[in-house]
Design a protein around this motif. Structure first.
Motif, PDB file in Angstrom:
ATOM      1  N   GLU A  90       0.730  -1.196   0.075  1.00  0.00           N
ATOM      2  CA  GLU A  90      -0.157   0.130   0.010  1.00  0.00           C
ATOM      3  C   GLU A  90       0.833   1.325  -0.118  1.00  0.00           C
ATOM      4  O   GLU A  90       0.256   2.300   0.183  1.00  0.00           O
TER       5      GLU A  90
ATOM      6  N   ASP B  77     -11.438   3.497  15.353  1.00  0.00           N
ATOM      7  CA  ASP B  77     -11.938   2.517  14.396  1.00  0.00           C
ATOM      8  C   ASP B  77     -11.243   1.307  14.544  1.00  0.00           C
ATOM      9  O   ASP B  77      -9.975   1.340  15.005  1.00  0.00           O
TER      10      ASP B  77
ATOM     11  N   THR C 105      -9.723  -2.244  11.904  1.00  0.00           N
ATOM     12  CA  THR C 105      -9.446  -2.828  10.474  1.00  0.00           C
ATOM     13  C   THR C 105     -10.274  -3.916  10.628  1.00  0.00           C
ATOM     14  O   THR C 105     -10.870  -4.557  11.654  1.00  0.00           O
ATOM     15  N   ASP C 106     -10.120  -4.780   9.522  1.00  0.00           N
ATOM     16  CA  ASP C 106     -10.785  -6.129   9.681  1.00  0.00           C
ATOM     17  C   ASP C 106      -9.914  -7.023  10.526  1.00  0.00           C
ATOM     18  O   ASP C 106      -8.766  -6.707  10.678  1.00  0.00           O
TER      19      ASP C 106
ATOM     20  N   TYR D  51      -7.529  -9.745  11.820  1.00  0.00           N
ATOM     21  CA  TYR D  51      -6.354 -10.384  11.190  1.00  0.00           C
ATOM     22  C   TYR D  51      -6.097 -11.566  12.064  1.00  0.00           C
ATOM     23  O   TYR D  51      -5.442 -12.568  11.414  1.00  0.00           O
TER      24      TYR D  51
ATOM     25  N   ALA E  62      -7.435  -6.812  15.653  1.00  0.00           N
ATOM     26  CA  ALA E  62      -7.515  -6.103  14.687  1.00  0.00           C
ATOM     27  C   ALA E  62      -6.565  -4.859  14.915  1.00  0.00           C
ATOM     28  O   ALA E  62      -6.099  -4.707  16.154  1.00  0.00           O
TER      29      ALA E  62
ATOM     30  N   LYS F 202      -7.723   3.370   7.175  1.00  0.00           N
ATOM     31  CA  LYS F 202      -8.120   2.021   7.401  1.00  0.00           C
ATOM     32  C   LYS F 202      -8.359   1.164   6.206  1.00  0.00           C
ATOM     33  O   LYS F 202      -8.287   0.045   6.226  1.00  0.00           O
ATOM     34  N   GLU F 203      -8.938   1.998   5.112  1.00  0.00           N
ATOM     35  CA  GLU F 203      -9.136   1.293   3.739  1.00  0.00           C
ATOM     36  C   GLU F 203      -7.807   0.566   3.340  1.00  0.00           C
ATOM     37  O   GLU F 203      -7.870  -0.342   2.577  1.00  0.00           O
TER      38      GLU F 203
ATOM     39  N   ASN G  53      -6.832  -2.414   5.363  1.00  0.00           N
ATOM     40  CA  ASN G  53      -7.720  -3.663   4.820  1.00  0.00           C
ATOM     41  C   ASN G  53      -7.344  -4.175   3.482  1.00  0.00           C
ATOM     42  O   ASN G  53      -7.418  -5.577   3.363  1.00  0.00           O
ATOM     43  N   SER G  54      -7.190  -3.080   2.627  1.00  0.00           N
ATOM     44  CA  SER G  54      -6.794  -3.762   1.287  1.00  0.00           C
ATOM     45  C   SER G  54      -5.445  -4.459   1.378  1.00  0.00           C
ATOM     46  O   SER G  54      -5.244  -5.377   0.742  1.00  0.00           O
TER      47      SER G  54
ATOM     48  N   LEU H  47      -4.040  -5.960   3.843  1.00  0.00           N
ATOM     49  CA  LEU H  47      -4.437  -7.254   4.453  1.00  0.00           C
ATOM     50  C   LEU H  47      -4.970  -8.373   3.567  1.00  0.00           C
ATOM     51  O   LEU H  47      -4.444  -9.516   3.615  1.00  0.00           O
ATOM     52  N   GLN H  48      -5.817  -7.860   2.855  1.00  0.00           N
ATOM     53  CA  GLN H  48      -6.563  -8.827   1.782  1.00  0.00           C
ATOM     54  C   GLN H  48      -5.629  -9.470   0.647  1.00  0.00           C
ATOM     55  O   GLN H  48      -5.450 -10.322   0.421  1.00  0.00           O
TER      56      GLN H  48
END
Length: 260
Positions: free
Chosen positions: A74, A115, A117-118, A120, A223, A234-235, A238-239, A241-242
């Motif tokens: 990222e 907030d 994240t997703d 993990y 998380a 945050k996005e 998450n991106s 991590l995916q």
């Protein structure tokens, strides 16, 4: 004839210059993307193996490896800020940190101020005593002292267990002193997240002084905590991590640190 030759030569030189400029523009753009990442301040512990800790003066651990893998995907430049766990959420609210990471459990109370994240990783809390302790069940905790890390979910659980089984609870700021408190007999039991506890027992080998009593007390979801005014960050986390889950990097990191 000389004029024609001079004209053609001039045109060729111009084409070469323009072509070169075009190439430089492309490389500069790609280089700029690499050289100008987004700087992210990350609050972490330095004594919480295997999730994050100091090894020969350098940060190491599962959280450290996951975050660095995400950062590469990222274009993030991570600046780690070592602090105590009970300072994490205040640092996020005061904008002294953008992210906090050290096996942080998602709770409704924490969601009100930060907030997440997703998820993990999923884990759980366990009750731990000395190997030679007479405590074999939770009923044996009567009049005993349970210690945990201040400001963490382990402390909240210690208070709950103490209230249920007529014991006492106390909190210490550092995770490693929580272990020492029980090992040296100042407290009778401790509450800890299962991964760091298993790691400590593993690396201690024959010198291990601790044992787990009973089953997991909870099922906890880990998380990364993110400042509420950083939705784009945050996005990105998450991106990333995916992406590392799809690439297989995530599994390699988890197996490296938590394989039993």
């Amino acid at each position: 004839m000389k004029k024609s030759t001079l004209f053609i030569t001039t045109i060729c030189v111009l084409l070469v210059i323009l072509s070169g400029c075009g190439d430089n523009s492309t490389h500069t753009s790609e280089k700029s993307n690499t050289e100008n990442p987004t700087t992210v301040a990350v609050a972490v512990l330095n004594n919480y193996p295997p999730l994050i800790y100091k090894d020969q003066g350098q940060l190491s651990g599962m959280d450290y490896d996951i975050l660095n893998a995400i950062a590469k995907h990222e274009n993030l430049a991570l600046e780690y800020k070592e602090m105590k766990f009970d300072g994490f959420f205040a640092a996020l609210q005061a904008r002294q940190a953008d992210v906090a990471a050290s096996g942080i459990t998602i709770t409704d109370e924490r969601k009100e101020i930060v907030d997440f994240t997703d998820v993990y990783y999923e884990s759980g809390l366990v009750l731990v005593t000395r190997n030679d302790s007479s405590i074999e069940t939770f009923e044996d905790l009567k009049d005993k002292t349970i210690v945990a890390t201040n400001g963490s979910t382990t402390h909240e659980m210690a208070k709950e267990v103490a209230a249920q089984y007529d014991a006492k609870s106390k909190a210490l700021k550092e995770t490693d002193t929580v272990y020492l408190d029980v090992e040296n007999g100042y407290s009778d039991a401790l509450i800890m997240n299962r991964p760091p506890l298993l790691y400590k027992m593993k690396v201690s080998g024959d010198n291990n002084k601790l044992k787990i009593v009973g089953e997991n007390l909870t099922i906890d979801r880990y998380a990364y905590a993110v400042s509420k005014d950083k939705p784009e960050l945050k996005e990105k986390l998450n991106s990333g991590l995916q992406k590392i889950k799809i690439s297989g990097e995530y599994d390699e990191i988890v197996d490296k640190w938590l394989s039993e």
